[in-house]
Write a protein that holds these residues in place. Structure first.
Motif, PDB file in Angstrom:
ATOM      1  N   SER A 177      42.395  80.225  11.251  1.00  0.00           N
ATOM      2  CA  SER A 177      43.840  80.489  11.359  1.00  0.00           C
ATOM      3  C   SER A 177      44.162  81.872  10.797  1.00  0.00           C
ATOM      4  CB  SER A 177      44.627  79.431  10.577  1.00  0.00           C
ATOM      5  OG  SER A 177      44.390  78.135  11.091  1.00  0.00           O
ATOM      6  N   PRO A 178      45.018  82.634  11.484  1.00  0.00           N
ATOM      7  CA  PRO A 178      45.395  83.954  10.961  1.00  0.00           C
ATOM      8  C   PRO A 178      46.193  83.814   9.668  1.00  0.00           C
ATOM      9  CG  PRO A 178      46.760  83.372  12.849  1.00  0.00           C
ATOM     10  CD  PRO A 178      45.696  82.322  12.756  1.00  0.00           C
ATOM     11  N   THR A 179      45.974  84.735   8.750  1.00  0.00           N
ATOM     12  CA  THR A 179      46.677  84.689   7.471  1.00  0.00           C
ATOM     13  C   THR A 179      47.522  85.952   7.290  1.00  0.00           C
ATOM     14  OG1 THR A 179      44.831  85.740   6.290  1.00  0.00           O
ATOM     15  CG2 THR A 179      44.847  83.318   6.407  1.00  0.00           C
ATOM     16  N   VAL A 180      48.414  85.904   6.299  1.00  0.00           N
ATOM     17  CA  VAL A 180      49.254  87.050   5.972  1.00  0.00           C
ATOM     18  C   VAL A 180      48.967  87.477   4.539  1.00  0.00           C
ATOM     19  CG1 VAL A 180      51.084  86.420   7.584  1.00  0.00           C
ATOM     20  CG2 VAL A 180      51.159  85.556   5.234  1.00  0.00           C
ATOM     21  N   GLY A 181      49.280  88.750   4.245  1.00  0.00           N
ATOM     22  CA  GLY A 181      49.122  89.252   2.894  1.00  0.00           C
ATOM     23  C   GLY A 181      50.365  88.992   2.068  1.00  0.00           C
ATOM     24  N   MET A 182      50.244  89.215   0.761  1.00  0.00           N
ATOM     25  CA  MET A 182      51.331  88.927  -0.169  1.00  0.00           C
ATOM     26  C   MET A 182      51.520  90.100  -1.123  1.00  0.00           C
ATOM     27  SD  MET A 182      52.263  88.056  -3.447  1.00  0.00           S
ATOM     28  CE  MET A 182      50.611  88.082  -4.091  1.00  0.00           C
ATOM     29  N   LEU A 183      52.765  90.542  -1.260  1.00  0.00           N
ATOM     30  CA  LEU A 183      53.153  91.551  -2.239  1.00  0.00           C
ATOM     31  C   LEU A 183      54.217  90.955  -3.145  1.00  0.00           C
ATOM     32  CD1 LEU A 183      53.600  94.657   0.087  1.00  0.00           C
ATOM     33  CD2 LEU A 183      51.852  94.429  -1.687  1.00  0.00           C
ATOM     34  N   ASP A 184      53.999  91.021  -4.445  1.00  0.00           N
ATOM     35  CA  ASP A 184      54.966  90.454  -5.386  1.00  0.00           C
ATOM     36  C   ASP A 184      55.272  91.504  -6.446  1.00  0.00           C
ATOM     37  OD1 ASP A 184      56.638  88.766  -6.687  1.00  0.00           O
ATOM     38  OD2 ASP A 184      55.147  87.266  -7.204  1.00  0.00           O
ATOM     39  N   LEU A 185      56.548  91.739  -6.691  1.00  0.00           N
ATOM     40  CA  LEU A 185      56.974  92.682  -7.717  1.00  0.00           C
ATOM     41  C   LEU A 185      57.818  91.939  -8.733  1.00  0.00           C
ATOM     42  CD1 LEU A 185      57.102  95.607  -8.766  1.00  0.00           C
ATOM     43  CD2 LEU A 185      59.129  95.938  -7.329  1.00  0.00           C
ATOM     44  N   GLY A 186      57.187  91.554  -9.837  1.00  0.00           N
ATOM     45  CA  GLY A 186      57.904  90.855 -10.892  1.00  0.00           C
ATOM     46  C   GLY A 186      58.484  91.821 -11.907  1.00  0.00           C
ATOM     47  N   GLY A 187      58.863  91.274 -13.069  1.00  0.00           N
ATOM     48  CA  GLY A 187      59.428  92.123 -14.096  1.00  0.00           C
ATOM     49  C   GLY A 187      58.380  92.879 -14.888  1.00  0.00           C
ATOM     50  N   GLY A 188      57.239  92.213 -15.158  1.00  0.00           N
ATOM     51  CA  GLY A 188      56.210  92.832 -15.980  1.00  0.00           C
ATOM     52  C   GLY A 188      54.961  93.242 -15.241  1.00  0.00           C
ATOM     53  N   SER A 189      54.732  92.679 -14.058  1.00  0.00           N
ATOM     54  CA  SER A 189      53.516  93.002 -13.306  1.00  0.00           C
ATOM     55  C   SER A 189      53.795  92.956 -11.812  1.00  0.00           C
ATOM     56  CB  SER A 189      52.390  92.021 -13.658  1.00  0.00           C
ATOM     57  OG  SER A 189      52.735  90.698 -13.271  1.00  0.00           O
ATOM     58  N   THR A 190      52.874  93.506 -11.028  1.00  0.00           N
ATOM     59  CA  THR A 190      52.985  93.476  -9.568  1.00  0.00           C
ATOM     60  C   THR A 190      51.624  93.125  -8.989  1.00  0.00           C
ATOM     61  OG1 THR A 190      53.683  94.710  -7.606  1.00  0.00           O
ATOM     62  CG2 THR A 190      52.526  95.961  -9.296  1.00  0.00           C
TER      63      THR A 190
END
Length: 436
Positions: free
Chosen positions: A200-213
């Motif tokens: 199955s094709p997958t997607v990437g993830m970008l997360d920008l929190g308060g202390g880390s990314t």
């Protein structure tokens, strides 16, 4: 002769009743049995109840973030030889985050008990002892001095041990940044169908929190795996498939920590013994206050006449210099972006607050130039919007994305929050199985 027979039957019934009461007390007093649920196989139905009752399992995840603590109570429907389905989620958030109680850990008790009450109301009583209860703390606690973080976690661990749910030695901990990224990747690909089959094709993830990314995606080119830093590549098994991911977390490069660095402050202390910060990323002659890490800063803009956007971008580039690795192949992967990526897109009016949408890197760049140039986006515009947008646009380019790169933005998919909590719950349950 009838009286002795009746007396004998009465004595026998009393003995049987006493034995049954002893057995009941014995098992009620015994410690909770270790959680054991064969992967993807429905347990036996509960006696006296409908057959469907036994096909559900629950998991409780506390997300102890830098700005608040959130509880997710997940109800999973289990089918034989299939990945579990998420039947329902109960969610509640409280503020402030655990790190706010670093100097007095006992003060976190009321909030944790409030969230545990939500769990009791959400999980059927007969499943309490087999429902795993987990807390994972993120960048807010990672940035605390070790002893203060330990005392906070010990207090939570004691409260969890006293609860009726399944709590083990590893139930309460600070989550490694890479694990946070992988867990968020699991969540988004579970919700979009990327984990339903090996191909199955997958997607990437970008997360920008308060202390880390974090950045996480599944490479398609073996060269990406071979040429990436060793600690950026992780493999794990989930739903009978092995996944190899590029995943890295940058501690200190979350939006709030980066904001402090761009303003000229230092995490955990005031800048040069003073709580006054002057920055080219603020409007000329602006004066205001900003609280971060229990320090209230006075922040000022520089004198009028200097080019705000160019000066701010130069400052951001210095903060990020040699701190970010360009991710090979990321430009060609479809990505979802979360947290402050989402929030700032809402501030710009690029997406609707509830529905989400999509955005390009160039949208952040153009908005940064516009806001820093003095064009108001909204009457309630944050004085830090110029800084935040400049930081986001430079960070994305440092990660290897071109100005034309599109990202999908979503807070929920199928009414489920797109956080790392769901993926971390799956991951924890799988780890329980593997240690049986």
């Amino acid at each position: 002769m009838k009286k002795p027979k009746l007396a004998g039957a009465f004595i026998l019934a009393c003995c049987l009743l006493a034995y049954l009461m002893f057995v009941k007390r014995h098992y009620a007093a015994a410690p909770h049995a270790a959680f054991r649920l064969p992967p993807h196989v429905p347990p036996a139905s509960q006696p006296g109840g409908p057959a469907t009752r036994g096909r559900f399992q629950y998991g409780i995840m506390f997300d102890a973030g830098s700005t608040g603590t959130r509880i997710h109570v997940f109800q999973f429907q289990l089918e034989q030889n299939e990945a579990p389905k998420l039947a329902h989620e109960t969610f509640k958030a409280i503020k402030p985050g655990l790190s706010a109680y670093a100097d007095d850990p006992d003060k976190c008790t009321a909030g944790i008990l409030e969230l545990l009450a939500v769990a009791r109301d959400s999980v059927p009583l007969h499943l309490w002892s087999s429902t795993p209860l987990v807390l994972r703390a993120t960048a807010g606690l990672r940035l605390l001095p070790g002893q203060k973080a330990t005392q906070l976690l010990d207090r939570v661990r004691a409260l969890f041990t006293e609860s009726p749910f399944l709590s083990r030695n590893d139930s309460v901990s600070i989550m490694d940044g890479t694990d946070e990224g992988i867990s968020a990747w699991i969540t988004i690909n579970f919700l979009t169908g990327g984990l339903h089959g090996a191909d199955s094709p997958t997607v990437g993830m970008l997360d920008l929190g308060g202390g880390s990314t974090q950045i996480t995606f599944r490479p398609q080119d073996e060269k990406t795996i071979q040429t990436s830093p060793v600690d950026h590549i992780s493999s794990f098994r989930m739903f009978n498939n092995t996944h190899t991911l590029y995943s890295h977390s940058y501690l200190g490069l979350g939006l709030m920590s980066a904001r402090l660095a761009v303003l000229g402050g230092t995490e955990g202390q005031t800048a040069g013994g003073s709580s006054e910060l002057v920055s080219p990323c603020l409007a000329p002659l602006y004066v205001g206050q900003w609280e971060h890490g229990d320090v209230v800063y006075t922040v000022r803009g520089q004198k009028a006449g200097e080019p705000v956007y160019e000066s701010c971008r130069t400052k951001v580039e210095k903060v990020l210099y040699k701190k970010v690795t360009r991710a090979a192949e990321a430009e060609n992967v479809d990505f979802y972006a979360f947290s402050y990526y989402y929030d700032r897109a809402v501030d710009l009016g690029a997406i609707e607050g509830e529905k989400g949408g999509s955005i390009k890197v160039s949208d952040y760049i153009d908005a940064a130039k516009r806001v820093c140039g003095g064009v108001s986006v909204s009457p309630a515009q944050s004085p830090f919007l110029c800084l935040d947008l400049t930081y986001i646009s430079v960070l994305l380019q440092e990660l290897g994305f071109s100005p034309d790169k599109h990202f999908k933005l979503a807070r929920t998919i199928n009414e489920v929050e797109t956080s790392w909590a769901l993926g971390a719950t799956f991951h924890y349950i799988e780890s329980l199985h593997s240690h049986m």
